[in-house]
Design an enzyme around this catalytic site. Structure first.
Site, PDB file in Angstrom:
ATOM      1  N   ARG A   1      11.636   7.103   9.496  1.00 54.26           N
ATOM      2  CA  ARG A   1      10.180   6.879   9.566  1.00 54.26           C
ATOM      3  C   ARG A   1       9.821   5.430   9.263  1.00 54.26           C
ATOM      4  NH1 ARG A   1       7.799  11.705   5.959  1.00 54.26           N
ATOM      5  NH2 ARG A   1       9.736  11.321   4.811  1.00 54.26           N
TER       6      ARG A   1
ATOM      7  N   ASP B   1       5.445  26.444   4.958  1.00 53.92           N
ATOM      8  CA  ASP B   1       5.557  25.322   5.905  1.00 53.92           C
ATOM      9  C   ASP B   1       5.221  25.844   7.300  1.00 53.92           C
ATOM     10  OD1 ASP B   1       7.001  22.327   5.698  1.00 53.92           O
ATOM     11  OD2 ASP B   1       6.800  23.170   7.712  1.00 53.92           O
TER      12      ASP B   1
ATOM     13  N   CYS C   1       5.920   5.475   2.671  1.00 52.49           N
ATOM     14  CA  CYS C   1       5.065   5.111   1.520  1.00 52.49           C
ATOM     15  C   CYS C   1       4.596   3.656   1.625  1.00 52.49           C
ATOM     16  CB  CYS C   1       5.840   5.287   0.209  1.00 52.49           C
ATOM     17  SG  CYS C   1       6.388   6.934  -0.097  1.00 52.49           S
TER      18      CYS C   1
ATOM     19  N   THR D   1      -0.400  11.242  -0.682  1.00 53.43           N
ATOM     20  CA  THR D   1      -0.989   9.928  -0.957  1.00 53.43           C
ATOM     21  C   THR D   1      -2.207   9.705  -0.071  1.00 53.43           C
ATOM     22  OG1 THR D   1       1.178   9.075  -1.490  1.00 53.43           O
ATOM     23  CG2 THR D   1      -0.521   7.460  -1.011  1.00 53.43           C
TER      24      THR D   1
ATOM     25  N   THR E   1       0.606  12.237   5.058  1.00 54.33           N
ATOM     26  CA  THR E   1      -0.617  11.447   5.303  1.00 54.33           C
ATOM     27  C   THR E   1      -0.184  10.157   6.003  1.00 54.33           C
ATOM     28  OG1 THR E   1      -0.352  10.562   3.067  1.00 54.33           O
ATOM     29  CG2 THR E   1      -2.003  12.306   3.372  1.00 54.33           C
TER      30      THR E   1
ATOM     31  N   VAL F   1       8.710  15.888  -0.297  1.00 53.73           N
ATOM     32  CA  VAL F   1       8.064  16.034  -1.603  1.00 53.73           C
ATOM     33  C   VAL F   1       7.925  17.518  -1.941  1.00 53.73           C
ATOM     34  CG1 VAL F   1       5.933  15.641  -2.903  1.00 53.73           C
ATOM     35  CG2 VAL F   1       6.809  13.864  -1.359  1.00 53.73           C
TER      36      VAL F   1
HETATM   37  N1  SAJ Z   1      12.454  -3.076   0.428  1.00 57.86           N
HETATM   38  C1  SAJ Z   1      12.679  -4.432   0.572  1.00 57.86           C
HETATM   39  N2  SAJ Z   1      12.842  -5.201  -0.540  1.00 57.86           N
HETATM   40  C2  SAJ Z   1      12.770  -4.669  -1.795  1.00 57.86           C
HETATM   41  C3  SAJ Z   1      12.520  -3.276  -1.923  1.00 57.86           C
HETATM   42  C4  SAJ Z   1      12.375  -2.507  -0.810  1.00 57.86           C
HETATM   43  O1  SAJ Z   1      12.744  -4.950   1.692  1.00 57.86           O
HETATM   44  O2  SAJ Z   1      12.950  -5.414  -2.756  1.00 57.86           O
HETATM   45  C5  SAJ Z   1      12.270  -2.247   1.626  1.00 57.86           C
HETATM   46  C6  SAJ Z   1      13.290  -1.136   1.752  1.00 57.86           C
HETATM   47  O3  SAJ Z   1      14.413  -1.583   2.471  1.00 57.86           O
HETATM   48  C7  SAJ Z   1      12.518  -0.077   2.539  1.00 57.86           C
HETATM   49  C8  SAJ Z   1      11.083  -0.278   2.076  1.00 57.86           C
HETATM   50  O4  SAJ Z   1      11.017  -1.595   1.511  1.00 57.86           O
HETATM   51  O5  SAJ Z   1      12.598  -0.332   3.926  1.00 57.86           O
HETATM   52  C9  SAJ Z   1      10.616   0.746   1.044  1.00 57.86           C
HETATM   53  O6  SAJ Z   1      11.605   0.777   0.062  1.00 57.86           O
HETATM   54  P1  SAJ Z   1      11.325   1.481  -1.361  1.00 57.86           P
HETATM   55  O7  SAJ Z   1      12.481   1.170  -2.245  1.00 57.86           O
HETATM   56  O8  SAJ Z   1       9.973   1.140  -1.840  1.00 57.86           O
HETATM   57  O9  SAJ Z   1      11.455   3.029  -1.030  1.00 57.86           O
HETATM   58  P2  SAJ Z   1      10.371   4.125  -0.698  1.00 57.86           P
HETATM   59  O10 SAJ Z   1       9.579   3.803   0.506  1.00 57.86           O
HETATM   60  O11 SAJ Z   1      11.135   5.403  -0.696  1.00 57.86           O
HETATM   61  O12 SAJ Z   1       9.371   4.061  -1.934  1.00 57.86           O
HETATM   62  C10 SAJ Z   1       9.429   5.051  -2.906  1.00 57.86           C
HETATM   63  C11 SAJ Z   1       8.019   5.096  -3.440  1.00 57.86           C
HETATM   64  N3  SAJ Z   1       7.869   6.266  -4.245  1.00 57.86           N
HETATM   65  C12 SAJ Z   1       6.696   6.940  -4.171  1.00 57.86           C
HETATM   66  O13 SAJ Z   1       5.785   6.623  -3.429  1.00 57.86           O
HETATM   67  C13 SAJ Z   1       6.582   8.114  -5.047  1.00 57.86           C
HETATM   68  C14 SAJ Z   1       7.744   3.860  -4.274  1.00 57.86           C
HETATM   69  O14 SAJ Z   1       6.508   4.041  -4.984  1.00 57.86           O
HETATM   70  C15 SAJ Z   1       8.851   3.622  -5.271  1.00 57.86           C
HETATM   71  O15 SAJ Z   1       8.551   2.456  -6.041  1.00 57.86           O
HETATM   72  C16 SAJ Z   1      10.135   3.405  -4.498  1.00 57.86           C
HETATM   73  O16 SAJ Z   1      10.420   4.673  -3.859  1.00 57.86           O
HETATM   74  C17 SAJ Z   1      11.294   3.034  -5.418  1.00 57.86           C
HETATM   75  O17 SAJ Z   1      11.054   2.745  -6.598  1.00 57.86           O
HETATM   76  O18 SAJ Z   1      12.409   2.981  -4.890  1.00 57.86           O
END
Ligand code: SAJ
Length: 449
Positions: A348, A45, A277, A137, A100, A26
């Site tokens: 992670r 950093d 997240c 967060t 966090t 970030v």
């Molecule tokens: N996942 C599923 N099924 C889904 C969507 C995701 O199993 O339908 C899994 C993914 O494989 C992964 C995990 O969930 O292992 C998280 O995926 P994610 O697409 O939510 O990706 P993140 O963790 O990078 O979430 C970020 C977050 N952004 C912030 O916190 C600023 C989240 O709020 C966003 O909604 C997300 O990206 C996004 O939109 O892709």
């Protein structure tokens, strides 16, 4: 008020000096974003490796979107250091973007927020009214609860020496369409004038909506529940992915049919939920609800469903291997992907880890092919497959991460190197019929065996 007027004027003139504490997924894009927007940036950093890489114009994070945008050595207005005391006195505003994480017993770990806050406050010039913004967060109340005791201990005065605010990062690794310059932001601050001044600042960073939403806790809560909602939605489809195969129905057929309804939100079942997240932030809300004695049963249950997926999938894989006449001993399973998310090199909280452990506990050997991750990012207990052509003698391949390079494999070539060509699509992104036609016995999460 005149100090804030001066702050707003500096923003308008692009003269504001912006400090960013923590140059990770970030912080680094945020520092680059403010630099690109014309501001002088002081990036800090604690990791000398990170500082050295950034100073050399290289990307220390696993996010490919940052690969080519780090300013090169000697760039103007671009100051990178390991020293908070060196950076802070130069800055009108300091953004704190430190991790966090959660502890092993699933409690929020606020030690980075506390340490970074203390280092910043100890470095602030008295009377400078430096604005310090937490972006990490946290759950509602943390910014004030964690930082105010330090501010009071140091004898600093809000409104004279500093102001504090909260502006949650909304950053989606591997998704250039939602980078720091193109996501909406919310700002919480006790002082509306400071909140509105920060709206002006962040409006120079992002082209999307920026708004002051009131006190700190409102902005803190908004970010947490954004991710709680996502975790619950994913948990629903993961639970359905366990119910429908037992009814001899493919959950993906059901979800695709339901998605024809105008307000059905489509999520996809998988081997689990990883990242820093979605599997983490709900524990902040659970903790805060517990602090005030209000049950958070749905949030807790959703976390339990998503955390159970790796073990559930491991059991299904073992059943598939048994059905193929293969005992666990001397059986090898190939993981296609290890990272928590497609097109990102980030292990992670990846569900790959508990999935591998569950299989290894039954005597199964695990190999991993993930071109987005170095061998060092993987546990010693797995066999590192640097090139897919090296994958030989495996009995089953499981798609763990929907990296393009995994989805678009030469399935026929891989089949010829497998002892038994059995495939399990753990992300429901593969054309199973086409791959089945290339000699594979195919299975998938949420699909009847
Ligand atoms: N996942 C599923 N099924 C889904 C969507 C995701 O199993 O339908 C899994 C993914 O494989 C992964 C995990 O969930 O292992 C998280 O995926 P994610 O697409 O939510 O990706 P993140 O963790 O990078 O979430 C970020 C977050 N952004 C912030 O916190 C600023 C989240 O709020 C966003 O909604 C997300 O990206 C996004 O939109 O892709």
């Amino acid at each position: 008020m005149d100090v804030l007027r001066a702050f707003a004027d500096k923003i308008a003139d692009g003269q504001t000096k912006v400090g960013i504490i923590g140059l990770g997924y970030v912080g680094l894009p945020t520092a680059i974003g403010f630099h690109d927007a014309g501001f002088e940036v002081w990036g800090v950093d604690v990791s000398q490796r990170t500082v050295d890489l950034v100073l050399a114009g290289k990307n220390p994070t696993g996010d490919p979107d940052v690969d080519d945008i780090v300013p090169g050595p000697g760039t103007e207005r671009w100051n990178i250091t390991t020293s908070t005391p060196e950076a802070v006195p130069h800055c009108d505003v300091v953004l704190v973007t430190v991790p966090t994480p959660i502890t092993h017993d699933l409690k929020p770990d606020l030690s980075y927020v506390e340490a970074a806050g203390r280092a910043v406050f100890e470095s602030i010039k008295k009377g400078s009214n430096t604005i310090v913004v937490l972006e990490s967060t946290v759950y509602p109340g943390v910014t004030a609860q964690t930082w105010m005791p330090i501010i009071e201990e140091l004898g600093l005065v809000i409104g004279e020496d500093l102001e504090i605010a909260y502006c949650p990062e909304r950053f989606n690794p591997g998704d250039a369409a939602h980078g720091v310059r193109s996501v909406a932001r919310v700002i919480g601050c006790t002082n509306p004038d400071v909140g509105n001044a920060l709206v002006e600042l962040y409006s120079r960073l992002t082209s999307e909506d920026v708004r002051y939403v009131g006190k700190l806790e409102v902005a803190e809560a908004a970010k947490v529940i954004e991710n709680v909602q996502r975790d619950i939605n994913i948990a629903l489809v993961n639970e359905l992915a366990r119910i429908f195969p037992a009814l001899d129905v493919d959950v993906e057929d059901v979800l695709s049919a339901a998605a024809t309804k105008w307000n059905f939100h489509r999520y996809t079942p998988g081997v689990g939920v990883g990242g820093h997240c979605i599997p983490v932030d709900p524990y902040y809300m659970i903790q805060r609800a517990a602090d005030v004695g209000v049950p958070a049963g749905l949030i807790t249950a959703a976390r339990a469903v998503n955390r159970s997926m790796p073990n559930h999938v491991a059991q299904v894989l073992i059943d598939i291997l048994w059905k193929a006449g293969l005992s666990a001993e001397n059986t090898k399973v190939l993981f296609l992907g290890w990272s928590y998310k497609a097109e990102v090199g980030d292990p992670r909280e990846t569900p790959a880890e508990p999935l591998a452990e569950a299989l290894q506990n039954r005597g199964i050997q695990v190999g991993v092919f993930d071109p987005h991750l170095s061998e060092e990012s993987l546990p010693d207990s797995v066999e590192f497959i640097g090139d897919i052509s090296e994958a030989k003698g495996f009995n089953l391949a499981v798609l763990v991460t929907a990296h393009k390079v995994c989805v678009e494999l030469d399935w026929s070539a891989l089949a010829s190197n497998m002892n038994t060509a059995i495939l399990y699509d753990g992300r429901r992104v593969l054309d199973l019929e086409a791959i089945g036609a290339q000699g594979w016995e195919v299975y998938a999460v949420g699909r009847p065996l």
